[in-house]
Design a protein around this motif. Structure first.
Motif, PDB file in Angstrom:
ATOM      1  N   PRO A  36       0.824  -1.209   0.000  1.00  0.00           N
ATOM      2  CA  PRO A  36       0.000   0.000   0.000  1.00  0.00           C
ATOM      3  C   PRO A  36       0.865   1.269   0.000  1.00  0.00           C
ATOM      4  O   PRO A  36       1.896   1.336   0.680  1.00  0.00           O
ATOM      5  N   LEU A  37       0.419   2.254  -0.751  1.00  0.00           N
ATOM      6  CA  LEU A  37       1.064   3.564  -0.803  1.00  0.00           C
ATOM      7  C   LEU A  37       0.061   4.628  -0.388  1.00  0.00           C
ATOM      8  O   LEU A  37      -1.047   4.685  -0.928  1.00  0.00           O
ATOM      9  N   HIS A  38       0.462   5.491   0.552  1.00  0.00           N
ATOM     10  CA  HIS A  38      -0.345   6.620   0.996  1.00  0.00           C
ATOM     11  C   HIS A  38       0.237   7.893   0.381  1.00  0.00           C
ATOM     12  O   HIS A  38       1.395   8.246   0.660  1.00  0.00           O
ATOM     13  N   VAL A  39      -0.530   8.549  -0.446  1.00  0.00           N
ATOM     14  CA  VAL A  39      -0.127   9.803  -1.091  1.00  0.00           C
ATOM     15  C   VAL A  39      -0.815  10.919  -0.320  1.00  0.00           C
ATOM     16  O   VAL A  39      -2.046  11.037  -0.350  1.00  0.00           O
ATOM     17  N   THR A  40      -0.049  11.728   0.390  1.00  0.00           N
ATOM     18  CA  THR A  40      -0.652  12.668   1.336  1.00  0.00           C
ATOM     19  C   THR A  40      -0.357  14.118   0.975  1.00  0.00           C
ATOM     20  O   THR A  40       0.631  14.441   0.311  1.00  0.00           O
ATOM     21  N   ARG A  41      -1.236  14.961   1.450  1.00  0.00           N
ATOM     22  CA  ARG A  41      -1.224  16.390   1.121  1.00  0.00           C
ATOM     23  C   ARG A  41      -0.391  17.177   2.124  1.00  0.00           C
ATOM     24  O   ARG A  41      -0.543  17.025   3.332  1.00  0.00           O
ATOM     25  N   PHE A  42       0.472  18.035   1.619  1.00  0.00           N
ATOM     26  CA  PHE A  42       1.316  18.915   2.437  1.00  0.00           C
ATOM     27  C   PHE A  42       0.535  20.142   2.908  1.00  0.00           C
ATOM     28  O   PHE A  42      -0.260  20.709   2.158  1.00  0.00           O
ATOM     29  N   PHE A  43       0.782  20.527   4.161  1.00  0.00           N
ATOM     30  CA  PHE A  43       0.335  21.813   4.689  1.00  0.00           C
ATOM     31  C   PHE A  43       1.542  22.548   5.254  1.00  0.00           C
ATOM     32  O   PHE A  43       2.416  21.924   5.860  1.00  0.00           O
ATOM     33  N   PRO A  44       1.630  23.865   5.069  1.00  0.00           N
ATOM     34  CA  PRO A  44       2.809  24.610   5.514  1.00  0.00           C
ATOM     35  C   PRO A  44       3.004  24.527   7.023  1.00  0.00           C
ATOM     36  O   PRO A  44       2.062  24.715   7.790  1.00  0.00           O
ATOM     37  N   GLN A  45       4.229  24.218   7.440  1.00  0.00           N
ATOM     38  CA  GLN A  45       4.586  24.301   8.849  1.00  0.00           C
ATOM     39  C   GLN A  45       6.083  24.188   9.035  1.00  0.00           C
ATOM     40  O   GLN A  45       6.829  23.988   8.088  1.00  0.00           O
ATOM     41  N   TYR A  46       6.503  24.381  10.278  1.00  0.00           N
ATOM     42  CA  TYR A  46       7.905  24.363  10.705  1.00  0.00           C
ATOM     43  C   TYR A  46       8.688  25.368   9.858  1.00  0.00           C
ATOM     44  O   TYR A  46       8.387  26.557   9.917  1.00  0.00           O
ATOM     45  N   ARG A  47       9.646  24.942   9.091  1.00  0.00           N
ATOM     46  CA  ARG A  47      10.472  25.869   8.307  1.00  0.00           C
ATOM     47  C   ARG A  47      10.042  25.966   6.846  1.00  0.00           C
ATOM     48  O   ARG A  47      10.754  26.560   6.039  1.00  0.00           O
ATOM     49  N   MET A  48       8.900  25.393   6.526  1.00  0.00           N
ATOM     50  CA  MET A  48       8.431  25.439   5.142  1.00  0.00           C
ATOM     51  C   MET A  48       7.058  26.105   5.102  1.00  0.00           C
ATOM     52  O   MET A  48       6.023  25.457   4.963  1.00  0.00           O
ATOM     53  N   THR A  49       7.077  27.416   5.242  1.00  0.00           N
ATOM     54  CA  THR A  49       5.844  28.200   5.178  1.00  0.00           C
ATOM     55  C   THR A  49       5.874  29.147   3.975  1.00  0.00           C
ATOM     56  O   THR A  49       5.129  30.115   3.925  1.00  0.00           O
ATOM     57  N   ASP A  50       6.757  28.825   3.026  1.00  0.00           N
ATOM     58  CA  ASP A  50       6.933  29.692   1.861  1.00  0.00           C
ATOM     59  C   ASP A  50       6.016  29.315   0.712  1.00  0.00           C
ATOM     60  O   ASP A  50       6.122  29.870  -0.378  1.00  0.00           O
ATOM     61  N   ARG A  51       5.100  28.363   0.949  1.00  0.00           N
ATOM     62  CA  ARG A  51       4.183  27.927  -0.105  1.00  0.00           C
ATOM     63  C   ARG A  51       2.888  27.446   0.535  1.00  0.00           C
ATOM     64  O   ARG A  51       2.846  27.152   1.730  1.00  0.00           O
ATOM     65  N   GLY A  52       1.849  27.389  -0.279  1.00  0.00           N
ATOM     66  CA  GLY A  52       0.567  26.942   0.240  1.00  0.00           C
ATOM     67  C   GLY A  52       0.458  25.431   0.259  1.00  0.00           C
ATOM     68  O   GLY A  52       1.375  24.714  -0.148  1.00  0.00           O
ATOM     69  N   PRO A  53      -0.690  24.944   0.718  1.00  0.00           N
ATOM     70  CA  PRO A  53      -0.914  23.495   0.735  1.00  0.00           C
ATOM     71  C   PRO A  53      -0.895  22.914  -0.673  1.00  0.00           C
ATOM     72  O   PRO A  53      -1.150  23.612  -1.661  1.00  0.00           O
ATOM     73  N   THR A  54      -0.625  21.639  -0.767  1.00  0.00           N
ATOM     74  CA  THR A  54      -0.720  20.943  -2.042  1.00  0.00           C
ATOM     75  C   THR A  54      -2.157  20.986  -2.547  1.00  0.00           C
ATOM     76  O   THR A  54      -3.104  20.800  -1.766  1.00  0.00           O
ATOM     77  N   LYS A  55      -2.330  21.241  -3.812  1.00  0.00           N
ATOM     78  CA  LYS A  55      -3.667  21.220  -4.379  1.00  0.00           C
ATOM     79  C   LYS A  55      -4.238  19.807  -4.303  1.00  0.00           C
ATOM     80  O   LYS A  55      -3.546  18.830  -4.586  1.00  0.00           O
ATOM     81  N   VAL A  56      -5.497  19.725  -3.915  1.00  0.00           N
ATOM     82  CA  VAL A  56      -6.145  18.416  -3.784  1.00  0.00           C
ATOM     83  C   VAL A  56      -6.116  17.666  -5.110  1.00  0.00           C
ATOM     84  O   VAL A  56      -5.865  16.453  -5.152  1.00  0.00           O
ATOM     85  N   GLU A  57      -6.336  18.388  -6.205  1.00  0.00           N
ATOM     86  CA  GLU A  57      -6.344  17.724  -7.501  1.00  0.00           C
ATOM     87  C   GLU A  57      -4.974  17.131  -7.845  1.00  0.00           C
ATOM     88  O   GLU A  57      -4.881  16.120  -8.552  1.00  0.00           O
ATOM     89  N   THR A  58      -3.891  17.770  -7.338  1.00  0.00           N
ATOM     90  CA  THR A  58      -2.546  17.215  -7.548  1.00  0.00           C
ATOM     91  C   THR A  58      -2.399  15.877  -6.845  1.00  0.00           C
ATOM     92  O   THR A  58      -1.882  14.905  -7.408  1.00  0.00           O
ATOM     93  N   VAL A  59      -2.866  15.805  -5.610  1.00  0.00           N
ATOM     94  CA  VAL A  59      -2.788  14.553  -4.848  1.00  0.00           C
ATOM     95  C   VAL A  59      -3.581  13.458  -5.560  1.00  0.00           C
ATOM     96  O   VAL A  59      -3.101  12.326  -5.718  1.00  0.00           O
ATOM     97  N   TYR A  60      -4.780  13.795  -6.018  1.00  0.00           N
ATOM     98  CA  TYR A  60      -5.603  12.803  -6.703  1.00  0.00           C
ATOM     99  C   TYR A  60      -4.968  12.349  -8.022  1.00  0.00           C
ATOM    100  O   TYR A  60      -5.033  11.166  -8.381  1.00  0.00           O
ATOM    101  N   ARG A  61      -4.371  13.287  -8.733  1.00  0.00           N
ATOM    102  CA  ARG A  61      -3.742  12.928 -10.005  1.00  0.00           C
ATOM    103  C   ARG A  61      -2.559  11.977  -9.777  1.00  0.00           C
ATOM    104  O   ARG A  61      -2.397  10.975 -10.497  1.00  0.00           O
ATOM    105  N   LEU A  62      -1.756  12.272  -8.773  1.00  0.00           N
ATOM    106  CA  LEU A  62      -0.611  11.408  -8.474  1.00  0.00           C
ATOM    107  C   LEU A  62      -1.078  10.058  -7.935  1.00  0.00           C
ATOM    108  O   LEU A  62      -0.453   9.025  -8.209  1.00  0.00           O
ATOM    109  N   ARG A  63      -2.156  10.065  -7.183  1.00  0.00           N
ATOM    110  CA  ARG A  63      -2.743   8.796  -6.737  1.00  0.00           C
ATOM    111  C   ARG A  63      -3.125   7.932  -7.927  1.00  0.00           C
ATOM    112  O   ARG A  63      -2.861   6.719  -7.954  1.00  0.00           O
TER     113      ARG A  63
END
Length: 288
Positions: free
Chosen positions: A246-273
């Motif tokens: 099994p592979l879990h393809v998960t969505r990024f949300f900005p935190q810690y030292r990586m707040t220079d970009r927004g969350p991963t687009k949901v459609e990107t996660v679905y496309r890669l899935r």
């Protein structure tokens, strides 16, 4: 058993070399390794996070995430401190990027922790998950506790970055029943940004998957590891081991030292899935 390290020390010009991961930190007396969890003390490399618990929670097994290992069960999740990678997006950075002086902890023995796991059986607990920070940097505590958990007829799970020498994995495998391993991306360039290397993690996954239940997680970070070609290469490699992993393809949300970009687009996660699903039998999305 104590927190005696697996391999005997390697001495180079008065320094001792830690055997746990490919960093192989060479330490002078009193010096800590990169992971903050290992130290040279009295001419030995020891685990300073041994039994120092920072996090303890009864979780659904699906939260690890493990979707195909005793679904519907609960598991007692345990964390200490320290990590041998430096992921700028780490959601548990308060403990993974900490040493023993940086975070509150409570000491517990393997006997006490195994007994606690059994006490929670009445709440549906199936065993212990070593998680939250990187468990391999304190593998001695994992080994000693997991052995006692097995003696009580319960299960052990490890959530790990897989960035360790195979000798460490071999010592733990008799006591571990399932793993979720982070496959953070599929280029060595990306792993170098995180302080690791891809080939070590691939070797770790390949060895673990031969004999044990393994699920993988890839966090999709915009602009870093979100290319379709990269996901296709990753999925093809996983399938070459076993298309049923099994592979879990998960969505990024900005935190810690990586707040220079927004969350991963949901459609990107679905496309890669969907791309991964061309090669793999079980692909799941997370954080969407």
């Amino acid at each position: 058993m104590t927190n005696t390290t697996l391999s005997q020390r390697t001495q180079v010009e008065g320094l001792l070399r830690c055997p746990v991961c490919p960093h192989h930190c060479t330490l002078a007396e009193g010096q800590y390794g990169r992971c903050r969890a290992r130290k040279r003390e009295q001419n030995r490399i020891v685990s300073v996070n041994y039994g120092k618990i920072t996090s303890l929670m009864l979780d659904p097994i699906e939260k690890k995430p493990l979707r195909r290992f005793y679904p519907g069960s609960m598991i007692l999740s345990v964390g200490t401190f320290g990590c041998n990678l430096s992921c700028p997006f780490c959601q548990n950075h308060e403990i993974s990027m900490a040493g023993q002086a940086d975070v509150p902890w409570r000491e517990i023995t393997p006997v006490q922790l195994a007994a606690l796991a059994e006490a929670y059986r009445s709440h549906g607990n199936m065993g212990i998950a070593f998680t939250y920070n990187e468990p391999l940097v304190g593998y001695e505590f994992v080994r000693n506790t997991a052995r006692l958990v097995h003696e009580r007829g319960m299960k052990n799970v490890m959530v790990t970055n897989g960035f360790a020498e195979l000798l460490i994995l071999e010592e733990l495998l008799p006591y571990i029943d399932a793993m979720n391993i982070d496959l953070k991306g599929f280029t060595d360039e990306y792993y170098q940004k995180l302080g690791g290397n891809l080939e070590t993690v691939k070797a770790f996954i390949a060895r673990a998957a031969r004999d044990y239940h393994v699920e993988l997680t890839t966090l999709i970070v915009p602009g870093e590891n979100d290319g379709e070609d990269e996901m296709e290469a990753e999925a093809k490699w996983i399938a070459s081991l076993d298309a049923a992993i099994p592979l879990h393809v998960t969505r990024f949300f900005p935190q810690y030292r990586m707040t220079d970009r927004g969350p991963t687009k949901v459609e990107t996660v679905y496309r890669l899935r969907d791309i991964a699903g061309t090669y793999l039998s079980h692909v799941y999305t997370g954080n969407c």
